[in-house]
Design an enzyme around this catalytic site. Structure first.
Site, mmCIF file in Angstrom:
data_model
loop_
_atom_site.group_PDB
_atom_site.id
_atom_site.type_symbol
_atom_site.label_atom_id
_atom_site.label_comp_id
_atom_site.label_asym_id
_atom_site.label_seq_id
_atom_site.Cartn_x
_atom_site.Cartn_y
_atom_site.Cartn_z
ATOM 1 N N PRO A 102 0.841 -1.202 0.000
ATOM 2 C CG PRO A 102 -0.031 -1.053 2.151
ATOM 3 C CD PRO A 102 0.762 -1.950 1.257
ATOM 4 C CD GLU A 103 4.322 2.910 -2.696
ATOM 5 O OE1 GLU A 103 4.563 4.060 -2.274
ATOM 6 O OE2 GLU A 103 5.191 2.127 -3.096
#
Length: 580
Positions: A283-284
């Protein structure tokens, strides 16, 4: 009175650990330091010692061990017993890039809330690495991430040796990587999440997502990922107020022209996880969103993973077992992939208008995103990859004992390794490196090789007692093949483990070898014929006495057979070996 005492004791225990995290205490503007995070988890594990345990593994380059918080509702912290209980393992890694610290703060709150509220899942063990890049977390400033909106101060991307640890999962130059692999291969998680912050374009989303690339993942795992996991994550996060979008990897300057998928090779954490049939996620969060929103979105996403793994615990476990069995019996392996540029999907994208105006610095045209003009439009997504290079696995690899670093890493990754009991000569397929490219500048401490081409030759090779045999019939086959086949992008060869074979060790003095070469031509008419044929094709060879001597030398028994020969042999015919 007894009931009142017990209630008071419970309330006191819960209140004792009701304190805020450093992030919360700072009005959600600061991230916890490494020391604060570990102290917090130590107190958490002490307060809830029946369901939480803080463990340590190995050492890091900073001289501190890697910590792992294990949360288990049943109070069992022995890996073997957890596996016997058929529980799933969700591993969350934080702070691999300490300048991207949302996961550090989100996990501290999440662990506390799950324990305080009695909401640990029944069939899932949650493992949290509080801070992976301990070294970088101590290198704390507010300026190293020039494009990021908070927190007040944060760590640095490079570790104590200035390595980017999210490029180190194969070469393992850092002690951090070795300690992580101890954790990963001990706990063997079915699902892995590595928390990050993005760079790049501006858009409306707070959270973007990179899952393991679907095409390279085992088909059973890929089907579950694409048909069940991703739809669930997207739907749940939208309902929680943080709509997801695939990581915005723009094909041109702005995402309006479309985005492409990311092929994470094994050097990356999720690429490494895929070698072990673990579904990985990166996840970014979007670097320009306020820090509190980024932490909250990370918290809610991790919360969603836990709910999903709990709901599908049985299916996830069965899928992993099936994938491991298929990997053990699989014969053909893809070493490299290429993006199919002809196939694309169309997805909804919520962005901001990209515009241009004169730069106040240079006076030249510059890009900016106008947040006063949000839009929703359909864009293209290229996310289909095809095999670019495949190989047939050998029966086994034979590794000379001199290459101990290779064997150590194989063992670290649960690869079963045997040794010859006595000296033996074997018919093996040996690779000669006939072409490769080398980077002109160092990358993560290495002059990385690429575009490797090999010529296989059948040779009788002398093996010695203590040399290693690795059979390719294991659930770790992908790790074995993708590290030991030199053509693979992140092979040990490409990371310079075997560069010594690329240098010739012996040569000749021309004035002495003249007589030897003349005798070789007299004794070997076929060699003379070969030389004349080569001279006919190459006029430059005819003009150089030295080049002709070199040709004869390289085509004689005087020339070392180990030059450019990859030292790991491939056993391609069934034979009973005397091994232990």
């Amino acid at each position: 009175m007894r009931v009142y005492f017990l209630l008071s004791l419970i309330c006191t225990t819960m209140t004792a650990f009701a304190q805020l995290t450093p992030y919360e205490a700072s009005q959600k503007k600061a991230t916890a330091t490494y020391s604060e995070a570990i102290a917090y988890y130590q107190k958490l594990a002490t307060t809830f010692d029946k369901q939480a345990k803080l463990m340590t593994y190995g050492q890091t380059d900073f001289g501190k061990p890697l910590h792992l918080l294990v949360l288990n509702r049943d109070g069992i912290f022995d890996v073997a017993k957890i596996k016997q209980a058929d529980k799933r393992v969700l591993l969350i890694n934080n702070g691999i890039h300490p300048g991207e610290p949302e996961g550090i703060d989100a996990c501290m709150m999440l662990a506390r809330d799950l324990l305080k509220q009695g909401q640990l899942p029944k069939d899932v063990v949650i493992c949290i690495i509080p801070v992976y890049n301990i070294d970088g977390s101590f290198n704390r400033t507010s300026t190293s991430r020039a494009n990021q909106n908070g927190p007040l101060a944060y760590g640095f991307r490079g570790n104590g040796k200035n390595y980017d640890l999210n490029r180190d999962f194969i070469k393992t130059d850092s002690k951090n990587s070795a300690a992580f692999q101890q954790i990963f291969n001990a706990w063997q998680p079915e699902i892995f999440v590595d928390t990050h912050t993005s760079n790049g374009a501006d858009y409306q989303y707070t959270m973007t997502l990179i899952p393991t690339q679907k095409d390279k993942l085992n088909p059973t795992l890929s089907n579950y990922l694409t048909q069940t996991m991703l739809p669930y994550l997207y739907q749940e996060m939208k309902e929680k107020g943080f709509e997801l979008i695939p990581y915005v990897n723009s094909v041109k300057e702005t995402p309006d022209n479309g985005i492409s998928g990311f092929m994470e090779s094994p050097r990356y954490s999720t690429g490494y996880a895929a070698l072990h049939n673990t579904i990985g996620f990166m996840p970014e969060t979007h670097m320009l969103k306020p820090y509190d929103q980024r932490v909250e979105s990370t918290y809610k996403l991790l919360e969603t993973y836990i709910a999903l793994v709990e709901r599908d615990a049985k299916t996830i476990g069965e899928n992993k077992k099936k994938a491991d069995a298929e990997t053990a019996s699989k014969t053909t392996f893809t070493l490299d992939w290429k993006l199919n540029r002809d196939q694309f999907d169309e997805i909804e994208f919520k962005g901001y208008a990209a515009k241009y105006k004169p730069s106040e610095v240079s006076g030249l045209e510059r890009l900016y995103y106008d947040r006063n003009e949000p839009y929703t439009k359909t864009i293209k997504q290229w996310n289909n990859f095809e095999p670019a290079l495949t190989i047939e696995k050998p029966i086994a690899y034979v590794i000379p004992k001199a290459w101990s670093q290779v064997v150590q890493l194989l063992k670290l990754n649960n690869v079963k390794v045997s040794q010859f009991k006595k000296d033996v000569k074997l018919a093996l397929e040996m690779y000669y490196i006939i072409d490769f490219k080398t980077a002109q500048k160092p990358f993560e401490g290495h002059y990385l090789h690429s575009a490797v081409k090999v010529e296989p030759k059948q040779q009788n090779i002398q093996c010695y007692a203590g040399d290693y045999v690795v059979y390719v019939n294991q659930k770790t086959n992908r790790y074995i093949v993708e590290t030991l086949e030199p053509q693979a992008p992140d092979s040990f060869f490409n990371w310079n483990f075997f560069d010594s074979i690329l240098g010739q060790k012996e040569h000749f003095s021309s004035y002495i070898f003249e007589d030897t070469a003349a005798q070789l031509l007299k004794d070997n008419p076929s060699l003379k014929q070969k030389l004349e044929a080569e001279k006919a094709k190459n006029s430059e060879l005819s003009k150089s006495a030295y080049a002709q001597l070199e040709f004869i030398y390289k085509n004689s028994d005087y020339f070392e057979p180990t030059f450019m020969r990859y030292p790991i042999g491939r056993l391609v015919k069934e034979i009973e070996l005397d091994i232990k």
